[in-house]
Scaffold this motif. Structure first.
Motif: not given
Length: 637
Positions: A201-229
């Motif tokens: 939200a802070r970035v979207s309010d500060a700029t006029s261009g598109p704002v995207g998110l580069h997201l790990s779909l799973a952490e692949l670590e013990y205790g981290g979130y998984e694809f199913e999450d």
């Protein structure tokens, strides 16, 4: 959907569906991007990438810093960032800048301060215990995202991307492993996405261009979130203009940027799931995105396909794919794209084994812009390995009349032995080099051994690329016969109980060990270092180690093979204490070091002018030196 089709992210027009997502480059000087970075990214845009997402490692707050990061929050970085944006725009492509805060996945040595993270939960990739962020620090980091975004817009970037992949406090807030807060930023998914939504939200309010998110779909670590999450939290994310998909954390970089040693996680189904959950364009990738992956990624719901290492191996890949031309392929070795940065080799900046221009864009023009030879010469190349083929193809393209003579029936040199087992993708290098030689019109004479006495006098120049010799086992002065690792790779038989002495210190120890375990029941690998293959690239090392250990191999570090008696008894000496122990294996195998095959060069040098040598004929080294030696000479001859 096809790669050549134009696309749109918000109001931003993208000329095609190919995206370059850069790795860390270290083209940074005191927190600002350098001219080398502008040239590096501009080259990928000129090569056809419709969108450049980067540079990598642009920081939003001084609490996460270091010599390889761009201080995007600092207005002093705007001038250098503008040069980057201009270079990409001049090539006809769009650029979105990726912003990050590394959280607990970095060290605080550079700024001598604690690393800020959601909780005091350390990363397996860092040695420091991070500091749990208080509310003031949360606000300060979010202010930094907004300030950095404004700087990117002033520099001319077309949009902003927030990194929630590796090296990211955003992903750490999402993670049940890294976020154990008990306030409004921790607990259930709705609370854990709060920090990410506020930053967007802070970035979207500060700029006029598109704002995207580069997201790990799973952490692949013990205790981290998984694809199913992902279906649990992805619908809770707000105000995204696009979603870029990745996988893993800094601690799982060996799988995030999978190389030769591991099986890469398949992201097609996770991307399909994510694409069904959002109503914005999706940028898809595989840990090893190659040309063949584009169609399957589109079928999985991706609107754009991101390439990283493939565009390091051939900067013109996207345009060549669109035009139906052959391109040089990434061999997924991780030697220069990752190890060159993490290992600080050659100044610590990004490079590529199969394209010497990568990382040297300000010094080496594109091959199609290299001046033709001022004087066309008849050139003989002796040796059809990587160095000889790389030289021959480029020299012929520049107008020289090139003949290549190879003593064996096939071209490839050491690649013929090396391209097997975990290194089988080296076949790509061999095939692409042979194709380049053919396309350039080089005359190839196989089974044609060259001697100094029989060499014709009419050659204007002779390039010796005879490679290296096999390790000399007699130099060890053992009293009983031992087996050369190269012979093992070529099928030599061994007993059930094998001792492998690693005197090479590189990947050949792992490659030979895995080959031995196809037949041997017991394998002990002895190394003078703490563990075998000590100089193997860090992104590849965990996969090789785990593969050997999974099959029962044992490692004995800090020992040398001192003697092998007449009865086959092996004596090991501890290099730290001097203590000695013995083993009685069925077979002793030695992975030694090759030496330059320089006899022909030295003879010719005494007899004629314009004699050169390249590659392992100078000194046996890694594959990137063979390519570099060959190309450097061909560019200037």
């Amino acid at each position: 959907m096809e790669l050549h089709e134009s696309g749109r992210i918000g109001d931003l027009e993208i000329p095609n569906r190919g995206v370059f997502r850069p790795v860390r480059t270290r083209f940074v000087d005191d927190g600002a991007p350098t001219t080398e970075l502008a040239a590096h990214l501009g080259a990928r845009a000129a090569g056809g990438a419709g969108l450049v997402a980067g540079p990598a490692q642009m920081l939003v707050h001084p609490s996460a810093s270091g010599p390889s990061y761009i201080d995007a929050y600092d207005e002093d970085a705007i001038e250098g960032l503008a040069a980057v944006a201009d270079a990409v725009h001049e090539a006809g492509s769009a650029i979105v800048g990726q912003l990050t805060h590394t959280g607990g996945e970095e060290g605080g040595d550079w700024e001598m301060q604690a690393q800020l993270a959601p909780s005091a939960s350390p990363s397996d990739a860092a040695y420091e215990m991070p500091k749990a962020m208080d509310r003031d620090e949360i606000r300060a980091v979010q202010d930094g995202f907004a300030a950095a975004a404004r700087n990117l817009e002033e520099a001319g970037f077309d949009g902003v991307e927030l990194n929630a992949g590796a090296f990211s406090v955003l992903r750490q807030f999402l993670s049940p492993r890294y976020n154990v807060r008990a306030d409004e930023y921790g607990g259930d998914w709705e609370s854990r996405v709060r920090f990410v939504n506020e930053a967007i939200a802070r970035v979207s309010d500060a700029t006029s261009g598109p704002v995207g998110l580069h997201l790990s779909l799973a952490e692949l670590e013990y205790g981290g979130y998984e694809f199913e999450d992902v279906p649990e939290f992805l619908p809770l994310l707000e105000r995204l203009d696009y979603l870029s998909c990745t996988v893993g954390t800094r601690a799982t970089y060996d799988r995030t940027h999978a190389g030769l040693s591991v099986q890469a996680p398949d992201l097609l189904e996770p991307i399909r799931t994510a694409a069904d959950l959002v109503d914005v364009p999706v940028i898809g990738r595989q840990p090893r995105t190659g040309a063949a992956d584009a169609a399957s990624l589109f079928d999985a719901g991706a609107d754009f396909v991101s390439f990283t290492r493939q565009l390091l191996a051939d900067e013109r890949t996207v345009q060549k794919l669109i035009d139906g031309e052959r391109h040089d392929r990434c061999i997924e070795c991780n030697q220069k794209c990752l190890e060159g940065v993490y290992g600080h080799a050659h100044g610590g900046h990004v490079q590529c084994v199969v394209d010497p221009r990568t990382g040297r864009e300000t010094d080496l023009p594109p091959l199609d812009e290299v001046e033709p030879a001022a004087l066309n010469q008849r050139v003989l190349v002796v040796g059809g390995g990587p160095a000889g083929m790389r030289f021959a193809a480029i020299a012929a393209r520049r107008g020289h009349d090139v003949t290549l003579r190879e003593a064996d029936a096939e071209l490839g040199g050491q690649l013929q032995t090396a391209a097997q087992g975990p290194l089988n993708l080296l076949e790509r290098a061999e095939e692409d080099l042979v194709a380049a030689v053919r396309e350039a019109g080089v005359t190839v004479e196989r089974e044609s051994r060259v001697t100094a006495d029989a060499l014709e006098p009419e050659w204007d120049a002779v390039v010796v690329a005879t490679g290296g010799t096999r390790p000399g086992l007699d130099e060890y002065d053992f009293d009983s016969e031992v087996v050369d690792a190269f012979d093992v790779l070529e099928g030599a038989s061994v007993g059930d109980d094998v001792l492998l002495f690693d005197d090479n210190r590189w990947v050949i120890a792992f490659q030979t060990g895995l080959k031995l375990l196809e037949d041997a029941a017991e394998l002990e690998i002895v190394a003078t270092d703490h563990y075998p293959g000590f100089t193997t690239e860090q992104p590849n090392l965990p996969g090789f180690v785990s593969a050997l250990q999974a099959q029962g191999a044992t490692f004995t570090g800090n020992h040398t093979l001192e003697a092998v008696g007449t009865d086959g008894t092996a004596t090991l000496r501890n290099t730290l204490t001097g203590d000695r122990t013995t083993r009685t294996p069925d077979t002793v195998v030695v992975a030694g070091r090759r030496r330059a095959e320089e006899g022909l060069y030295l003879e010719l040098k005494e007899r004629r002018d314009s004699v050169y040598r390249i590659g392992d004929a100078v000194s046996p080294r890694k594959l990137d030196r063979a390519y570099y030696d060959g190309e450097r000479l061909a560019r200037r001859l």
